[in-house]
Design a protein around this motif. Structure first.
Motif, mmCIF file in Angstrom:
data_model
loop_
_atom_site.group_PDB
_atom_site.id
_atom_site.type_symbol
_atom_site.label_atom_id
_atom_site.label_comp_id
_atom_site.label_asym_id
_atom_site.label_seq_id
_atom_site.Cartn_x
_atom_site.Cartn_y
_atom_site.Cartn_z
ATOM 1 N N PHE A 222 0.846 -1.184 0.000
ATOM 2 C CA PHE A 222 0.000 0.000 0.000
ATOM 3 C C PHE A 222 0.886 1.241 0.000
ATOM 4 O O PHE A 222 1.948 1.268 0.612
ATOM 5 N N GLY A 223 0.436 2.266 -0.717
ATOM 6 C CA GLY A 223 1.221 3.497 -0.788
ATOM 7 C C GLY A 223 0.962 4.241 -2.077
ATOM 8 O O GLY A 223 -0.167 4.296 -2.570
ATOM 9 N N GLY A 224 2.040 4.801 -2.651
ATOM 10 C CA GLY A 224 1.923 5.586 -3.861
ATOM 11 C C GLY A 224 2.234 4.795 -5.113
ATOM 12 O O GLY A 224 2.351 3.564 -5.098
ATOM 13 N N GLU A 225 2.410 5.498 -6.217
ATOM 14 C CA GLU A 225 2.640 4.856 -7.514
ATOM 15 C C GLU A 225 3.979 4.145 -7.577
ATOM 16 O O GLU A 225 4.090 3.049 -8.125
ATOM 17 N N HIS A 226 5.024 4.751 -7.020
ATOM 18 C CA HIS A 226 6.379 4.208 -7.147
ATOM 19 C C HIS A 226 6.952 3.677 -5.836
ATOM 20 O O HIS A 226 7.934 2.931 -5.861
ATOM 21 N N ILE A 227 6.380 4.055 -4.705
ATOM 22 C CA ILE A 227 6.881 3.587 -3.410
ATOM 23 C C ILE A 227 5.704 3.075 -2.585
ATOM 24 O O ILE A 227 4.732 3.806 -2.367
ATOM 25 N N LYS A 228 5.822 1.820 -2.143
ATOM 26 C CA LYS A 228 4.771 1.240 -1.314
ATOM 27 C C LYS A 228 5.383 0.463 -0.161
ATOM 28 O O LYS A 228 6.470 -0.106 -0.296
ATOM 29 N N PHE A 229 4.677 0.463 0.947
ATOM 30 C CA PHE A 229 5.050 -0.365 2.085
ATOM 31 C C PHE A 229 4.363 -1.716 1.942
ATOM 32 O O PHE A 229 3.295 -1.824 1.316
ATOM 33 N N ASN A 230 4.971 -2.748 2.529
ATOM 34 C CA ASN A 230 4.391 -4.069 2.358
ATOM 35 C C ASN A 230 4.427 -4.870 3.647
ATOM 36 O O ASN A 230 5.279 -4.661 4.514
ATOM 37 N N LEU A 231 3.487 -5.784 3.760
ATOM 38 C CA LEU A 231 3.427 -6.770 4.833
ATOM 39 C C LEU A 231 3.360 -8.153 4.190
ATOM 40 O O LEU A 231 2.608 -8.357 3.235
ATOM 41 N N LYS A 232 4.134 -9.093 4.697
ATOM 42 C CA LYS A 232 4.174 -10.442 4.146
ATOM 43 C C LYS A 232 3.964 -11.460 5.262
ATOM 44 O O LYS A 232 4.379 -11.241 6.402
ATOM 45 N N ALA A 233 3.335 -12.570 4.905
ATOM 46 C CA ALA A 233 3.186 -13.696 5.818
ATOM 47 C C ALA A 233 3.508 -14.966 5.047
ATOM 48 O O ALA A 233 3.021 -15.148 3.922
ATOM 49 N N GLY A 234 4.330 -15.822 5.645
ATOM 50 C CA GLY A 234 4.730 -17.031 4.958
ATOM 51 C C GLY A 234 4.721 -18.238 5.873
ATOM 52 O O GLY A 234 4.804 -18.116 7.103
ATOM 53 N N ALA A 235 4.593 -19.398 5.271
ATOM 54 C CA ALA A 235 4.639 -20.662 6.004
ATOM 55 C C ALA A 235 5.411 -21.668 5.165
ATOM 56 O O ALA A 235 5.623 -21.472 3.967
ATOM 57 N N VAL A 236 5.850 -22.756 5.791
ATOM 58 C CA VAL A 236 6.550 -23.806 5.055
ATOM 59 C C VAL A 236 6.271 -25.149 5.712
ATOM 60 O O VAL A 236 6.127 -25.240 6.942
ATOM 61 N N LYS A 237 6.144 -26.165 4.890
ATOM 62 C CA LYS A 237 6.031 -27.543 5.351
ATOM 63 C C LYS A 237 7.105 -28.359 4.651
ATOM 64 O O LYS A 237 7.224 -28.301 3.425
ATOM 65 N N MET A 238 7.896 -29.077 5.442
ATOM 66 C CA MET A 238 8.989 -29.873 4.897
ATOM 67 C C MET A 238 8.750 -31.361 5.169
ATOM 68 O O MET A 238 8.330 -31.731 6.264
ATOM 69 N N TYR A 239 9.038 -32.169 4.154
ATOM 70 C CA TYR A 239 8.935 -33.617 4.275
ATOM 71 C C TYR A 239 10.319 -34.222 4.065
ATOM 72 O O TYR A 239 10.911 -34.083 2.995
ATOM 73 N N GLN A 240 10.833 -34.859 5.097
ATOM 74 C CA GLN A 240 12.169 -35.432 5.027
ATOM 75 C C GLN A 240 12.162 -36.728 4.230
ATOM 76 O O GLN A 240 11.358 -37.622 4.466
ATOM 77 N N LEU A 241 13.117 -36.823 3.306
ATOM 78 C CA LEU A 241 13.279 -38.033 2.505
ATOM 79 C C LEU A 241 14.434 -38.886 2.999
ATOM 80 O O LEU A 241 14.560 -40.046 2.596
ATOM 81 N N SER A 242 15.272 -38.323 3.865
ATOM 82 C CA SER A 242 16.418 -39.065 4.399
ATOM 83 C C SER A 242 16.663 -38.646 5.843
ATOM 84 O O SER A 242 16.247 -37.566 6.268
ATOM 85 N N ASN A 243 17.345 -39.521 6.599
ATOM 86 C CA ASN A 243 17.631 -39.256 8.016
ATOM 87 C C ASN A 243 16.364 -38.828 8.766
ATOM 88 O O ASN A 243 16.367 -37.844 9.515
ATOM 89 N N THR A 244 15.304 -39.560 8.557
ATOM 90 C CA THR A 244 14.031 -39.182 9.163
ATOM 91 C C THR A 244 14.040 -39.273 10.689
ATOM 92 O O THR A 244 13.175 -38.699 11.355
ATOM 93 N N ASP A 245 15.008 -39.997 11.256
ATOM 94 C CA ASP A 245 15.089 -40.081 12.718
ATOM 95 C C ASP A 245 15.743 -38.849 13.326
ATOM 96 O O ASP A 245 15.708 -38.665 14.542
ATOM 97 N N GLN A 246 16.339 -38.001 12.494
ATOM 98 C CA GLN A 246 16.942 -36.750 12.953
ATOM 99 C C GLN A 246 16.173 -35.596 12.315
ATOM 100 O O GLN A 246 16.396 -35.259 11.161
ATOM 101 N N ARG A 247 15.260 -35.008 13.067
ATOM 102 C CA ARG A 247 14.386 -33.980 12.503
ATOM 103 C C ARG A 247 15.175 -32.751 12.086
ATOM 104 O O ARG A 247 15.961 -32.192 12.850
#
Length: 231
Positions: free
Chosen positions: A190-215
């Motif tokens: 949100f802001g003007g034509e050339h300069i805007k402020f931003n808010l971001k939200a992110g998440a991640v899910k990881m699936y281990q394919l190796s060494n599954t006993d060591q998270r």
């Protein structure tokens, strides 16, 4: 009656201390929503998990092709740096909706510690990914941009264990993890034509394919804020 907020503050502080010890967190990469050839977006900001500062450069090479480079590092200078590059296709529709599809690779240092052992993990990671973005620009007379993105790929890490895992008291052991990742992101600018402020939200899910006993230690969420320049 005066309320005691100390337990709540202690919980919040403990939560941030816990997530600061992770090896990976959702990357606060800009979702540029390129409009046309020579469209350049420069994004800079701060993310809460691990206290990273980062920047993203996105550029429309042609009417359909765009490239992007992102990098981040920790504020305190701890060995935790990351950089990625991507290129791909974008489509700007007449209603100011934008669709982007990128493919790229990332590389960086990873570091995590555990106060319970105590111990740490130190190493490197690289990843191959695709990124699908969709959003709308110029909402409310050009003052607001909204968008979502989904990053999917595979990550490989090589970490030296220094008493991090409780069942490995020996030091100097090396662990190689192969992981699938899914990383959604949402943002508002949100802001003007050339300069805007931003808010971001992110998440991640990881699936281990190796060494599954060591998270593999990672944070499933991240928040970021910053400023975006459009040239």
């Amino acid at each position: 009656m005066k309320k005691n907020y100390q337990p709540y503050l202690s919980f919040i502080l403990a939560s941030f201390l816990m997530i600061s010890c992770v090896a990976y967190q959702p990357q606060m990469v800009d979702i540029p929503l390129i409009q046309e050839k020579n469209d350049l977006r420069v994004d800079a900001g701060l993310s809460l998990v691990k206290g990273n500062i980062g920047g993203t450069f996105s550029y429309g090479v042609s009417d359909k092709i765009a490239v992007q480079v992102h990098g981040n590092t920790m504020i305190d200078g701890t060995q935790h740096n990351y950089i990625q590059g991507a290129g791909g296709y974008y489509k700007h529709f007449q209603n100011d909706a934008v669709l982007e599809l990128y493919g790229g690779l990332g590389y960086g240092n990873i570091y995590a510690y555990s106060g319970a052992q105590p111990g740490d993990l130190d190493g490197l990671q690289h990843q191959y990914f695709s990124q699908l973005n969709f959003g709308k620009i110029n909402i409310a007379n050009g003052k607001i941009d909204l968008g979502i993105g989904l990053k999917t790929g595979v990550m490989f890490s090589e970490m030296q264990d220094n008493n991090y895992y409780s069942n490995t008291p020996e030091t100097g052991l090396t662990y190689n993890h192969s992981l699938l990742l899914g990383e959604p992101t949402a943002f508002v600018r949100f802001g003007g034509e050339h300069i805007k402020f931003n808010l971001k939200a992110g998440a991640v899910k990881m699936y281990q394919l190796s060494n599954t006993d060591q998270r593999f230690p990672y944070s499933w969420w991240n928040l970021g804020f910053g400023v975006n320049f459009n040239f």
